[in-house]
Write an enzyme that holds these catalytic residues in place. Structure first.
Site, PDB file in Angstrom:
ATOM      1  N   LEU C 229       0.856  -1.189   0.000  1.00 45.67           N
ATOM      2  CA  LEU C 229       0.000   0.000   0.000  1.00 45.67           C
ATOM      3  C   LEU C 229       0.887   1.231   0.000  1.00 45.67           C
ATOM      4  CD1 LEU C 229      -2.911  -0.312   2.556  1.00 45.67           C
ATOM      5  CD2 LEU C 229      -3.091   0.083   0.118  1.00 45.67           C
ATOM      6  N   ASP C 230       0.463   2.227  -0.724  1.00 45.03           N
ATOM      7  CA  ASP C 230       1.150   3.512  -0.705  1.00 45.03           C
ATOM      8  C   ASP C 230       1.315   3.989   0.715  1.00 45.03           C
ATOM      9  OD1 ASP C 230       1.956   4.327  -3.086  1.00 45.03           O
ATOM     10  OD2 ASP C 230       0.573   6.003  -3.269  1.00 45.03           O
ATOM     11  N   GLU C 231       0.207   4.039   1.385  1.00 48.21           N
ATOM     12  CA  GLU C 231       0.206   4.297   2.813  1.00 48.21           C
ATOM     13  C   GLU C 231      -0.580   3.151   3.432  1.00 48.21           C
ATOM     14  OE1 GLU C 231      -1.418   8.110   3.746  1.00 48.21           O
ATOM     15  OE2 GLU C 231      -0.166   9.150   2.294  1.00 48.21           O
TER      16      GLU C 231
END
Lengths: 287, 287, 287, 287
Positions: C229-231
């Site tokens: 996940l990106d974040e």
């Protein structure tokens, strides 16, 4: 002070602009009531200057002020406007099936909170599925849109705007995406309201995506419509906290509240000549 | 732009002030970088005018600017000041046993976030009970206070301020109340930080009172110190949400965070010449 | 109540869980001090159940409680943990050249605001360029990283974490991106702090991008680190308003303040066993 | 889940309550959908326990649940209630000349955002000066009040409440102060909305006082009405930032927005059985 005038201007920054502009008004006996300026030096190549002056013309005729100012403005290559503060702006409101923003705008108009003259309401749905709010005498235009009819419908929308002399188009949760042509046509006379999240989400059902992603804050952005940007120049934003216990439906409900107050504030700022364009962003001179 | 100057002024409002001031700077070859003004028309009897101008003197000497401006200022009976933007302000910090605001200010000073020169730290407690923060070379003065010694201690405080040339006194959770004489002495050169609630609470242990009362929002107020007001002219405020599940201890903890950031912002605004007095209230020209 | 215990659990939802868990504690003479639960019914296929119970064991031995609860937990296929409330968590802090988050965490640790035991500080820069804060007895590890040495450096980081028994890794503005392997290794024991904007921005110098785009609100997100996940799952977020007059440097300054308080709050919540994982999102039981 | 039931209860805290309550529901085959509890240990003399459980009765009849639960409740001296989640609450709205809260409540009712049945609207002004909103079929009662007629008018208000079976009275900017008798009569069935400031202001024209004092934040508080408190137990609060440039009229305008959304949220929480009384304060179990 029924005849307060608002002068807004922007140009490349140069020494002496403020002195020239305020001197111009002083020489003509005008009394400055409020003045705000902003010098944008963030661009390496050129500085930009922005100004908003509210003044009491104390008898000086607006048309002679305008023709005199034209010369000064030409010297500095200004974008400028002189407008009467208390003149309601002719506004065309576009809406689909969610009427919370429409209802809110009409309420604020009736209470005098925003100074508009609603000249038309356009929906791509019939009146009965659009709203059961009391529209009073405001003409309602049902302009349905299909893939095939889109170009034609947009032409009709422009026609209504033209016929009513609309100075501002408000997309009050109008769920159709403007064609690039339409965006370019209305541009910075057209304000849209958009949900906003940290991080952002593309595609359908954004509140459901935000819930799926577990965000803790949701928001809304009011912006001008542009052809070449996902969201155009931003006018106003606001947010609310949420928690894991908020369902997607709760997010939609809370989002409605943020949307309507952010849109109303953007319309209020615009109609008070407080929003100036600065390339892809705005300068907002708050009251 | 190491030599940017800041002109701040206030006076009774009259037509032509902006034109005169900006014309004055233009004639001397100064280049306005930022200007903000405010016309306060809320008082029926007289309008007040406030202005902050940041400008590049482009070679004009500050002392000759000052002596020239003095004449203009006299004409309008202005309160005014011309100061170098990048000059750190000599600040005296007063503290008692809670050091969160002190630590925060020193950190922001070291990172260059606030442009101060800490010339003295005064506590009514010994260093070891005041803080275990690294004070570096800043002189620490332990000036205990009792009912009997209060007048004498306040004299010592004034002496330190005088000897160090302190331009600003920051009460960073200094838990002693200034006498009226002391308040009058420091007045608008002295910033205090105060918890704030809706509704407000008087007396001891305010966070416990707020908890007892079940408030849903707590806040803090940074204000100037005055003899005749519970809290003097307000510079900055902020708040946080709380719930029934927050204990009084939670409120104290959350309050600390609000206090330190509200005080730091007030100090930043003051040292940037962004806070002007307007009777019992302030005009704050944000950046 | 030095020996208050915290039980946290999650499992597929079924009738009777609350009754069984609270009955289990009651039968053993434990006294529930606080209990929160959340039933997540947003997933069509299966409901998830989350619970946090703080209780006074009133003499019951923790090890026998654990072994007894194991049977009950097995019945419901629970993820669960019983931990002493007042045990400080061993925390490893990673940092690069910006030390505002590090300084803030250490201050809150020293004042007892967050209950941690800082067992190591790792920087990819030497101590003198990392911080001039007083680190006391906390071991500082300078582990520089280059493209070539990255795998090796990450192995060293894992070694320090292993040797110190770190239960939590805090990326306090550590400016290196973890490899997928490293992310997977630390996963939900590793909290990162990230600026956040409406809309979001990818790539370098995000505050400059946000300024360029003219956003009116900036924020920060504390989240777990994940490979895919990106974040990762979001723990806490906060925002501040900005205006056109805020330069990119102002945004960076305001961003620092948001970052440090959002990260500190996330660490506080984690170390108080208030953050439970729910797939890609979190359940946060606030106090 | 048309027949979800909500159990709310409060009593002195004792070991085993949660176990007993959840065991009670489990034995009768009820399925807990959501449960929140709060143990208030802030009072030295006695702990208080609060609980809200939403459950699916899965066939168990509500009346037999109630009669069974009565025994359990008696054991613990509980204040308790079992109510159907989807039953609209009969609400009487009182208003004077400012209709922004009334209009907002009616809009949220029509969109289904708050689950109420508006059984009466009472104003101390005639319909035409109260509002030009479309009230539909809701009975409007014009009950003017003078010093002499106050007792009589309050009796009429109670009569309307009685005749309509109103479960909640909402003071939607009703500008008359209830007598102590009236306050005691409606008590925690009556929600009022009140401006709130930091610091607070007494007396007339509070927004003008706030402007005069130069506050930087204004807010609103929704609270229950009580005879012995300036403002009764607080249900919800919110705030907005303001600046020196906001006139008293701006404060009034911004205040309207805060008032209407704070009142609406308080009504939503109340009608969802999310507000429990805890002496002079509330426990608010958010969704």
């Amino acid at each position: 002070m029924a005849d307060t005038l608002i002068l807004t201007l922007s140009c490349e920054d140069r020494p002496g602009i403020t002195a020239r502009v305020t001197g111009f008004l002083f020489e003509r006996g005008c009394n400055i009531l409020d003045a705000q300026q902003f010098n944008d030096r963030s661009d390496k190549d050129r500085d930009r200057f922005f100004m908003r002056v509210a003044f009491d013309p104390t008898g000086t005729r607006t048309d002679s002020l305008r023709s005199d100012f034209k010369k000064l403005a030409g010297e500095f290559s200004m974008d400028w406007k002189i407008a009467a503060q208390d003149r309601p702006r002719r506004v065309m409101i576009m809406v689909s099936k969610f009427d919370h923003c429409l209802v809110d705008l009409l309420y604020r108009w009736r209470t005098g909170e925003i100074n508009i003259d609603p000249v038309a309401i356009i929906s791509n749905h019939p009146l009965e599925t659009t709203t059961d709010a009391d529209l009073g005498d405001i003409p309602f235009h049902y302009l349905p849109v299909t893939k095939e009819s889109k170009a034609d419908q947009e032409r009709q929308v422009r026609q209504v705007a033209h016929d009513t002399g609309a100075e501002l188009v408000v997309l009050a949760r109008y769920m159709q995406i403007f064609s690039d042509e339409q965006s370019a046509h209305f541009g910075c006379r057209c304000i849209n309201i958009h949900h906003s999240f940290l991080p952002g989400f593309k595609g359908a059902r954004p509140y459901h995506q935000a819930h799926e992603r577990g965000v803790k804050i949701i928001g809304a952005t009011a912006h001008f419509v542009t052809a070449d940007l996902d969201e155009g120049p931003i006018i106003h934003q606001d947010v609310e906290r949420i928690t894991h216990a908020d369902s997607a439906a709760d997010l939609v409900r809370k989002g409605r509240d943020i949307e309507r107050r952010v849109l109303a504030e953007a319309v209020r700022l615009f109609t008070a000549d407080r929003v100036l364009m600065n390339g892809n962003r705005t300068v907002v001179f708050r009251g």
